[in-house]
Design an enzyme around this catalytic site. Structure first.
Site, PDB file in Angstrom:
ATOM      1  N   HIS A   6       0.823  -1.365   0.114  1.00  0.00           N
ATOM      2  CA  HIS A   6       0.107   0.150   0.107  1.00  0.00           C
ATOM      3  C   HIS A   6       0.807   1.159   0.029  1.00  0.00           C
ATOM      4  O   HIS A   6       1.898   1.175   0.832  1.00  0.00           O
ATOM      5  CB  HIS A   6      -0.983  -0.083   1.246  1.00  0.00           C
ATOM      6  CG  HIS A   6      -1.961   1.123   1.233  1.00  0.00           C
ATOM      7  ND1 HIS A   6      -1.652   2.379   1.367  1.00  0.00           N
ATOM      8  CD2 HIS A   6      -3.297   1.042   1.060  1.00  0.00           C
ATOM      9  CE1 HIS A   6      -2.834   3.021   1.303  1.00  0.00           C
ATOM     10  NE2 HIS A   6      -3.955   2.135   1.039  1.00  0.00           N
ATOM     11  N   CYS A  31      -3.704   2.541  -4.534  1.00  0.00           N
ATOM     12  CA  CYS A  31      -4.839   3.162  -3.807  1.00  0.00           C
ATOM     13  C   CYS A  31      -4.874   4.579  -4.475  1.00  0.00           C
ATOM     14  O   CYS A  31      -3.979   5.380  -4.289  1.00  0.00           O
ATOM     15  CB  CYS A  31      -4.381   3.131  -2.361  1.00  0.00           C
ATOM     16  SG  CYS A  31      -5.607   4.235  -1.194  1.00  0.00           S
ATOM     17  N   HIS A  51      -7.594   0.175  -4.445  1.00  0.00           N
ATOM     18  CA  HIS A  51      -8.440   0.931  -3.340  1.00  0.00           C
ATOM     19  C   HIS A  51      -8.916   2.180  -4.295  1.00  0.00           C
ATOM     20  O   HIS A  51      -8.022   3.021  -4.659  1.00  0.00           O
ATOM     21  CB  HIS A  51      -7.675   1.244  -2.190  1.00  0.00           C
ATOM     22  CG  HIS A  51      -7.229   0.217  -1.459  1.00  0.00           C
ATOM     23  ND1 HIS A  51      -6.571   0.453   0.178  1.00  0.00           N
ATOM     24  CD2 HIS A  51      -7.465  -1.225  -1.304  1.00  0.00           C
ATOM     25  CE1 HIS A  51      -6.534  -0.568   0.445  1.00  0.00           C
ATOM     26  NE2 HIS A  51      -6.978  -1.683  -0.216  1.00  0.00           N
ATOM     27  N   ASP A  88     -12.691   2.388  -1.378  1.00  0.00           N
ATOM     28  CA  ASP A  88     -12.055   2.790  -0.015  1.00  0.00           C
ATOM     29  C   ASP A  88     -12.880   3.733   0.514  1.00  0.00           C
ATOM     30  O   ASP A  88     -14.075   4.037   0.556  1.00  0.00           O
ATOM     31  CB  ASP A  88     -10.854   3.288  -0.758  1.00  0.00           C
ATOM     32  CG  ASP A  88      -9.719   3.033   0.668  1.00  0.00           C
ATOM     33  OD1 ASP A  88     -10.042   2.608   1.605  1.00  0.00           O
ATOM     34  OD2 ASP A  88      -8.524   3.627   0.395  1.00  0.00           O
ATOM     35  N   HIS A  89     -12.200   4.759   1.374  1.00  0.00           N
ATOM     36  CA  HIS A  89     -12.850   5.708   2.255  1.00  0.00           C
ATOM     37  C   HIS A  89     -14.086   6.095   1.858  1.00  0.00           C
ATOM     38  O   HIS A  89     -14.280   6.652   0.777  1.00  0.00           O
ATOM     39  CB  HIS A  89     -11.819   6.681   2.817  1.00  0.00           C
ATOM     40  CG  HIS A  89     -10.625   5.957   3.304  1.00  0.00           C
ATOM     41  ND1 HIS A  89      -9.565   6.711   3.754  1.00  0.00           N
ATOM     42  CD2 HIS A  89     -10.227   4.703   3.762  1.00  0.00           C
ATOM     43  CE1 HIS A  89      -8.686   6.087   4.247  1.00  0.00           C
ATOM     44  NE2 HIS A  89      -8.930   4.848   4.200  1.00  0.00           N
ATOM     45  N   TYR A 134     -15.013   4.448   7.248  1.00  0.00           N
ATOM     46  CA  TYR A 134     -15.803   3.089   6.929  1.00  0.00           C
ATOM     47  C   TYR A 134     -17.291   2.674   7.416  1.00  0.00           C
ATOM     48  O   TYR A 134     -17.639   1.852   7.843  1.00  0.00           O
ATOM     49  CB  TYR A 134     -14.735   2.135   7.731  1.00  0.00           C
ATOM     50  CG  TYR A 134     -13.347   1.994   6.915  1.00  0.00           C
ATOM     51  CD1 TYR A 134     -13.325   1.030   6.013  1.00  0.00           C
ATOM     52  CD2 TYR A 134     -12.173   2.764   7.364  1.00  0.00           C
ATOM     53  CE1 TYR A 134     -12.061   1.014   5.485  1.00  0.00           C
ATOM     54  CE2 TYR A 134     -11.050   2.571   6.617  1.00  0.00           C
ATOM     55  CZ  TYR A 134     -11.010   1.890   5.592  1.00  0.00           C
ATOM     56  OH  TYR A 134      -9.786   1.784   5.011  1.00  0.00           O
TER      57      TYR A 134
END
Length: 349
Positions: A196, A234, A263, A309-310, A323
């Site tokens: 990552h 990501c 991500h 992702d977020h 999340y």
């Protein structure tokens, strides 16, 4: 593309029965959370996770993550013992169907934000990073959102002091040392390591960061050539830096067979410094062209794992920052659409 969803185990506020209702979802991305960093996971723990997922027709092919002990990153203490344990963990997860391990090599902090509840114009909240707020932080008296319960003040200062002796070059050498030990195990077990990127992708508090841009990735892949030495692309982490061309990077590393996990999320650059806030997933809400990034993945043969992702907290949800369920589920639906459109366009052409 295999669409997945991050799940923090039994303590996650989002039950697997909700995750399984997301369209086209294939499985969850999870981990063992009750073993100290550097410890060895057991078959029983993996069997339990696998059984819980299977009850909801979800697979468990991605682990995020098996944390890398600070002794490995610093190249000191019990480094070799912890690497041996890491190799054992690769073997145990592989026995239970895991094909990809997302991990990071960031010193001390594996993410950093200055606000966990940034208020957006639409009333939602999201994670954000303000350069102006960051420069006001006293490294000798750190109180950071999300980290105040992770380290005692003495532990944190001890780690920061230890890393002052470690350069970017030394940290990179320690990463290569680690990879040269674990990648042969991955090659044997059929598991990919997907590093990552640094989040955010620049040095913080004098801590070196070594996975922030193309140059960093090229050096890592050259040092350990196996394709199982790969990447978690990501977009939100790499995309926080205006210097990174995400479309180019997606195409380049997918073509090389290095992108094992993605991500996907958007960020909005908010000033001329290194400031950003996390937004809804679609392109128009942020600074990244999500459609072009997905097209670059598809055009170059990506067949790995993806997760939204977020997300923001929306619809009144008071979830774990980044999340919650609702915005990540919307993000998953958006990602489904991007991939379907890109794949069909390529077939027609």
């Amino acid at each position: 593309m295999k669409l997945t969803f991050r799940w923090y185990g039994e303590k996650d506020s989002i039950p697997l029965r909700y995750v399984s209702q997301i369209p086209n979802i294939s499985g969850v991305v999870t981990a063992v959370y009750d073993v100290p960093v550097g410890g060895v996971w057991t078959d029983e723990q993996l069997e339990k996770l696998q059984r819980q997922c299977a009850e909801h027709k979800l697979n468990m092919e991605v682990i995020e993550s098996i944390p890398v002990h600070e002794d490995i990153k610093m190249g000191k203490g019990k480094r070799d013992e912890y690497i041996d344990n890491y190799c054992k963990n690769i073997e145990v997860v592989a026995r239970h169907g895991v094909r990809c391990i997302c991990y990071n090599f960031m010193p001390v902090f594996d993410w950093l934000r200055t606000d966990m509840y940034h208020k957006n114009e639409d009333g939602s909240t999201s994670l954000s990073y303000s350069y102006d707020d960051f420069v006001k932080v006293d490294p000798n008296n750190l109180h950071l959102p999300g980290w105040d319960e992770s380290y005692s003040p003495a532990e944190l200062q001890g780690l920061l002091k230890a890393y002052r002796k470690i350069s970017h070059e030394q940290l990179f050498e320690n990463l290569v040392y680690f990879l040269k030990r674990v990648i042969p195990v991955c090659d044997k077990m059929g598991v990919s390591m997907a590093i990552h990127p640094d989040d955010p992708p620049w040095d913080v508090f004098g801590l070196p960061r070594i996975v922030s841009c193309e140059k960093d990735l090229d050096a890592m892949f050259a040092a350990v050539p196996s394709e199982n030495n790969g990447l978690t692309l990501c977009t939100g982490s790499f995309g926080a830096s205006k210097k990174n061309d995400l479309v180019k990077m997606a195409a380049k590393y997918t073509k090389q067979g290095r992108v094992h996990f993605a991500h996907l999320r958007n960020v909005l650059w908010t000033d001329d410094h290194d400031s950003f806030c996390e937004t809804g997933h679609c392109s128009k809400h942020g600074s990244l062209d999500m459609s072009a990034i997905v097209c670059a993945l598809v055009e170059n043969g990506f067949d790995g794992y993806v997760r939204p992702d977020h997300g923001r907290n929306i619809f009144g949800e008071d979830g774990k920052p980044g999340y919650g369920l609702y915005d990540r589920a919307l993000g998953a639906a958006y990602i489904n659409g991007l991939f379907e459109a890109a794949e069909k366009c390529i077939k027609k052409s």
